[in-house]
Design a protein around this motif. Structure first.
Motif, PDB file in Angstrom:
ATOM      1  N   ASN A 287      19.016  -8.301  30.803  1.00 43.25           N
ATOM      2  CA  ASN A 287      19.522  -8.208  32.162  1.00 43.25           C
ATOM      3  C   ASN A 287      19.756  -6.783  32.611  1.00 43.25           C
ATOM      4  O   ASN A 287      20.621  -6.530  33.432  1.00 43.25           O
ATOM      5  CB  ASN A 287      20.837  -9.005  32.314  1.00 43.25           C
ATOM      6  CG  ASN A 287      20.618 -10.421  31.876  1.00 43.25           C
ATOM      7  OD1 ASN A 287      19.524 -10.942  31.979  1.00 43.25           O
ATOM      8  ND2 ASN A 287      21.660 -11.016  31.354  1.00 43.25           N
ATOM      9  N   ILE A 288      19.037  -5.903  32.088  1.00 42.91           N
ATOM     10  CA  ILE A 288      19.187  -4.522  32.517  1.00 42.91           C
ATOM     11  C   ILE A 288      17.832  -4.063  33.013  1.00 42.91           C
ATOM     12  O   ILE A 288      16.810  -4.378  32.420  1.00 42.91           O
ATOM     13  CB  ILE A 288      19.643  -3.634  31.347  1.00 42.91           C
ATOM     14  CG1 ILE A 288      21.080  -3.975  31.010  1.00 42.91           C
ATOM     15  CG2 ILE A 288      19.552  -2.180  31.707  1.00 42.91           C
ATOM     16  CD1 ILE A 288      21.622  -3.166  29.888  1.00 42.91           C
ATOM     17  N   PRO A 289      17.834  -3.342  34.089  1.00 44.87           N
ATOM     18  CA  PRO A 289      16.547  -2.813  34.548  1.00 44.87           C
ATOM     19  C   PRO A 289      15.916  -1.972  33.459  1.00 44.87           C
ATOM     20  O   PRO A 289      16.539  -1.082  32.911  1.00 44.87           O
ATOM     21  CB  PRO A 289      16.916  -1.966  35.767  1.00 44.87           C
ATOM     22  CG  PRO A 289      18.383  -1.803  35.696  1.00 44.87           C
ATOM     23  CD  PRO A 289      18.934  -2.966  34.993  1.00 44.87           C
ATOM     24  N   THR A 290      14.713  -2.297  33.137  1.00 46.15           N
ATOM     25  CA  THR A 290      14.072  -1.622  32.025  1.00 46.15           C
ATOM     26  C   THR A 290      12.969  -0.729  32.515  1.00 46.15           C
ATOM     27  O   THR A 290      12.267  -1.038  33.473  1.00 46.15           O
ATOM     28  CB  THR A 290      13.462  -2.625  31.048  1.00 46.15           C
ATOM     29  OG1 THR A 290      12.501  -3.397  31.753  1.00 46.15           O
ATOM     30  CG2 THR A 290      14.522  -3.534  30.471  1.00 46.15           C
ATOM     31  N   ILE A 291      12.881   0.364  31.860  1.00 45.66           N
ATOM     32  CA  ILE A 291      11.785   1.284  32.119  1.00 45.66           C
ATOM     33  C   ILE A 291      10.890   1.233  30.914  1.00 45.66           C
ATOM     34  O   ILE A 291      11.324   1.456  29.795  1.00 45.66           O
ATOM     35  CB  ILE A 291      12.313   2.714  32.306  1.00 45.66           C
ATOM     36  CG1 ILE A 291      13.184   2.773  33.556  1.00 45.66           C
ATOM     37  CG2 ILE A 291      11.173   3.682  32.409  1.00 45.66           C
ATOM     38  CD1 ILE A 291      13.880   4.085  33.694  1.00 45.66           C
ATOM     39  N   TYR A 292       9.643   0.941  31.150  1.00 45.53           N
ATOM     40  CA  TYR A 292       8.733   0.856  30.027  1.00 45.53           C
ATOM     41  C   TYR A 292       8.050   2.197  29.861  1.00 45.53           C
ATOM     42  O   TYR A 292       7.415   2.717  30.780  1.00 45.53           O
ATOM     43  CB  TYR A 292       7.712  -0.253  30.237  1.00 45.53           C
ATOM     44  CG  TYR A 292       8.374  -1.578  30.050  1.00 45.53           C
ATOM     45  CD1 TYR A 292       8.964  -2.235  31.117  1.00 45.53           C
ATOM     46  CD2 TYR A 292       8.474  -2.145  28.789  1.00 45.53           C
ATOM     47  CE1 TYR A 292       9.598  -3.433  30.939  1.00 45.53           C
ATOM     48  CE2 TYR A 292       9.107  -3.357  28.607  1.00 45.53           C
ATOM     49  CZ  TYR A 292       9.674  -3.987  29.682  1.00 45.53           C
ATOM     50  OH  TYR A 292      10.311  -5.175  29.506  1.00 45.53           O
ATOM     51  N   PHE A 293       8.169   2.688  28.724  1.00 43.75           N
ATOM     52  CA  PHE A 293       7.757   4.053  28.453  1.00 43.75           C
ATOM     53  C   PHE A 293       6.689   4.021  27.390  1.00 43.75           C
ATOM     54  O   PHE A 293       6.826   3.336  26.389  1.00 43.75           O
ATOM     55  CB  PHE A 293       8.966   4.847  27.988  1.00 43.75           C
ATOM     56  CG  PHE A 293       8.625   6.064  27.205  1.00 43.75           C
ATOM     57  CD1 PHE A 293       8.650   6.039  25.830  1.00 43.75           C
ATOM     58  CD2 PHE A 293       8.284   7.236  27.830  1.00 43.75           C
ATOM     59  CE1 PHE A 293       8.350   7.157  25.107  1.00 43.75           C
ATOM     60  CE2 PHE A 293       7.985   8.353  27.106  1.00 43.75           C
ATOM     61  CZ  PHE A 293       8.029   8.314  25.747  1.00 43.75           C
ATOM     62  N   SER A 294       5.647   4.700  27.639  1.00 44.44           N
ATOM     63  CA  SER A 294       4.620   4.797  26.610  1.00 44.44           C
ATOM     64  C   SER A 294       4.357   6.251  26.331  1.00 44.44           C
ATOM     65  O   SER A 294       4.249   7.083  27.234  1.00 44.44           O
ATOM     66  CB  SER A 294       3.351   4.103  27.057  1.00 44.44           C
ATOM     67  OG  SER A 294       2.776   4.834  28.107  1.00 44.44           O
ATOM     68  N   HIS A 295       4.267   6.512  25.098  1.00 42.43           N
ATOM     69  CA  HIS A 295       4.118   7.886  24.665  1.00 42.43           C
ATOM     70  C   HIS A 295       2.651   8.259  24.726  1.00 42.43           C
ATOM     71  O   HIS A 295       1.812   7.601  24.140  1.00 42.43           O
ATOM     72  CB  HIS A 295       4.634   8.023  23.233  1.00 42.43           C
ATOM     73  CG  HIS A 295       4.808   9.428  22.822  1.00 42.43           C
ATOM     74  ND1 HIS A 295       5.980  10.092  22.936  1.00 42.43           N
ATOM     75  CD2 HIS A 295       3.917  10.313  22.312  1.00 42.43           C
ATOM     76  CE1 HIS A 295       5.835  11.317  22.498  1.00 42.43           C
ATOM     77  NE2 HIS A 295       4.596  11.489  22.102  1.00 42.43           N
ATOM     78  N   THR A 296       2.373   9.274  25.460  1.00 43.38           N
ATOM     79  CA  THR A 296       0.979   9.715  25.543  1.00 43.38           C
ATOM     80  C   THR A 296       0.821  11.026  24.807  1.00 43.38           C
ATOM     81  O   THR A 296       1.713  11.860  24.779  1.00 43.38           O
ATOM     82  CB  THR A 296       0.548   9.935  26.998  1.00 43.38           C
ATOM     83  OG1 THR A 296       1.443  10.882  27.561  1.00 43.38           O
ATOM     84  CG2 THR A 296       0.616   8.626  27.758  1.00 43.38           C
TER      85      THR A 296
END
Lengths: 492, 126
Positions: A287-296
């Motif tokens: 229930n928390i706004p999630t930021i999806y992060f991908s390592h480039t």
């Protein structure tokens, strides 16, 4: 979404329930505290009474008669007190003894009060915790969940893991490389970050050192072989340092190859660009706004300042050339094996500096405003053969000069240059001799500033005029020494 | 089928409740004993504070009976031991009761599941 709402509702109910319970405990504790504080005050009053009682032999008082009446009377034997010890036990004692007993009881009460206070504090803390938890879970307070999806959970390693330096290598280097940088799950993410910072600091250090050394000598005009070798080896080490450091930061296979070739290092590089820095720092909450992060993986371009306004770009060719230089042992006829070079002009095209994304031809390190026509050799390993020849010749010339130690990458042919002086040096200690040969007098028009000059020779232009003609028809494909070329020209 | 299960459920439930009651009784008794324990501890300490010249009385009904200080001390000590023994007994009793209640609970849960299944079956049949 419905599920989410349900979950939220349930959570809210749970939280409210939890807070209720905690509130109950807290209120109960408060009541007990009140009770015991009253008891304590009573004991205080009792103590005072006991102290004042033996003052008089008898007191005139209104004695309670039953529950509704009083009658005047006397209080006698004021020093004798019967104390209830508890559990239907009584003791007759004097007032002072009673006071002692009262004191003893009061300590007991105080202990109880302290415990109650502690409990209250703990529960207040708990209440705060639950409130925070509630906020977190419902995302009220701007907590954001950052997630990085890791598809491939295997550890990416291009190359082997780094090993510690051998003891004979520079201690500074050991500092840098003994910190293990591992890939994969960021169990060492924190240490990885630290070592990165260390590396950058080291990089800066080396750059500063190089700048300092650059001021002394840019070219392989070393009169002292030993110093050359020492400095060149140190320079090489520094080069390797820099390369290693940058490698740690980004992965380049060419450097990896070259590093394997270098005999000075045992270090091998990781594919250290796969630092999953954020992996361990994820907060897993619903229930928390999630930021999806991908390592480039972003290969960084590192510019090493190798002196006055020149920067070197790591390139395969450089490393190959360097390798060539190392392998060659003062051979006067080194063949430049760079495939693309057909003409001398190609050299300058190949070995260029990448400044701000543009290709800028290498600037001569000896170039200064005072010497307009001074021509200096390329600071890099542009042509080993030429360097060898020139080195042998110019070393003697530069005896008088201050010992220039090689500062940049490209000037590290010194160690290769064996004590063998390939050419006889006429008038080694004269101001100049007529056989000074320029590197590329063929291209004075195109790149006039990229030719070699012996430092401090004022008559270069004169000689240049002399030597231009004989040197022009130099064979571009085969590298020959300038002397030989001149001789050939003369023969022709 | 459902009826038998229901009956079983009822009996099991009653037994479970009985055990729970016993458990709560023992717990309250134990708490009383604990209070007596602390009290007797205080009495013991205060008796130690007293000297031999003091007169100690014991309240037996409406009568204050004179007691010797030493006697009083020994009596109080004995009482203390008795109380601690009682507390231990009650504790063991409570553990036993808890174990039993857990067993009953499991049985109850299983029976409930059976009951629900049978109810669904009957519902389906119907």
């Amino acid at each position: 979404m419905a599920e989410k709402k349900e979950r939220e509702n349930i959570q809210r109910q749970d939280f409210s329930r939890l807070r209720e319970e905690q509130g109950k405990v807290v209120t109960g504790c408060q009541e007990q505290i009140q009770h015991w504080m009253k008891v304590e005050s009573d004991y205080d009053a009792l103590e005072q009474r006991l102290c004042s009682l033996p003052d008089k032999l008898s007191y005139d008082i209104m004695v309670p008669f039953g529950s509704l009446a009083f009658m005047p009377g006397n209080l006698v034997h004021t020093n004798e007190v019967t104390v209830l010890l508890g559990d239907n036990w009584f003791a007759k004692c004097s007032a002072k003894q009673a006071v002692n007993l009262v004191e003893h009881r009061k300590t007991h009460v105080k202990n109880i009060l302290e415990d109650l206070h502690k409990v209250v504090k703990n529960f207040e803390a708990r209440v705060g915790l639950t409130e925070n938890l509630e906020k977190l879970s419902t995302g009220k307070e701007g907590f954001v969940d950052i997630r990085e999806e890791v598809e491939n959970e295997e550890i990416f390693t291009k190359g082997k893991h780094r090993t510690a330096h051998k003891p004979f290598s520079k201690p500074k280097v050991q500092e840098v490389f003994e910190s293990d940088i591992e890939n994969g799950k960021g169990s060492k993410s924190s240490s990885g970050i630290l070592s990165e910072e260390e590396l950058w600091a080291r990089l800066d250090e080396l750059e500063a050192e190089e700048e300092m050394l650059d001021e002394h000598e840019r070219i392989s005009f070393n009169g002292n072989i030993n110093t050359e070798e020492a400095t060149s080896s140190s320079e090489e080490e520094k080069e390797d340092h820099i390369r290693q450091l940058t490698h740690v930061l980004h992965n380049k296979e060419d450097l990896h190859v070259s590093n394997e070739d270098s005999g000075l290092r045992d270090c091998q590089l990781n594919g250290a660009d796969q630092q999953h820095i954020d992996e361990n720092d994820n907060e897993e909450e619903n229930n928390i706004p999630t930021i999806y992060f991908s390592h480039t993986v972003e290969p960084k371009r590192v510019r090493i300042n190798t002196g006055k306004n020149t920067t070197l770009k790591f390139s395969e060719k450089k490393e190959e050339a360097k390798r060539k230089r190392k392998n060659s042992n003062g051979n006067g006829h080194n063949f430049h094996e760079l495939p693309k070079i057909k003409t001398p002009a190609d050299i300058y095209r190949v070995f260029v500096d990448v400044v701000n994304g543009e290709m800028v031809p290498r600037k001569s390190i000896l170039k200064s405003r005072s010497r307009e026509n001074s021509v200096c050799s390329d600071t890099s390993e542009s042509s080993a053969a030429e360097f060898d020849d020139r080195r042998g010749f110019l070393r003697s010339l530069s005896h008088d000069e201050a010992t220039y130690s090689d500062a940049s990458e490209g000037i590290l042919e010194e160690e290769e240059s064996s004590p063998s002086r390939p050419q006889p040096l006429p008038g080694a200690y004269e101001a100049f001799s007529g056989t000074v040969v320029e590197k590329d007098p063929v291209l004075p028009s195109t790149i006039p500033h990229l030719t070699i000059t012996p430092p401090g020779l004022p008559t270069i232009p004169e000689r240049k005029a002399e030597e231009i003609l004989p040197e022009k028809p130099k064979e571009p494909s085969k590298r020959v020494s300038k002397f030989k070329a001149a001789r050939m020209q003369q023969q022709k | 089928m459902a009826e038998t299960i229901q009956k079983k459920l009822q009996t099991e439930l009653e037994q479970y409740q009985q055990i729970q009651k016993d458990l709560s009784k023992t717990m309250s008794a134990r708490q009383k004993l604990e209070a007596q324990l602390t009290e007797n501890n205080i009495v013991k300490e205060e008796l130690d504070l007293l000297e031999a010249e003091n007169m100690v009385y014991k309240l037996i009904g409406p009568v204050l009976v004179k007691q010797d200080l030493e006697e009083a001390k020994s009596t109080v000590a004995k009482r203390l031991e008795y109380i601690t023994g009682e507390i231990k007994r009650y504790e063991s009793q409570m553990k036993e009761l808890e174990r039993k209640s857990d067993q009953r609970r499991e049985v109850l849960a299983a029976l409930q599941q059976e009951f629900q299944k049978s109810q669904n079956k009957t519902a389906v049949k119907i």
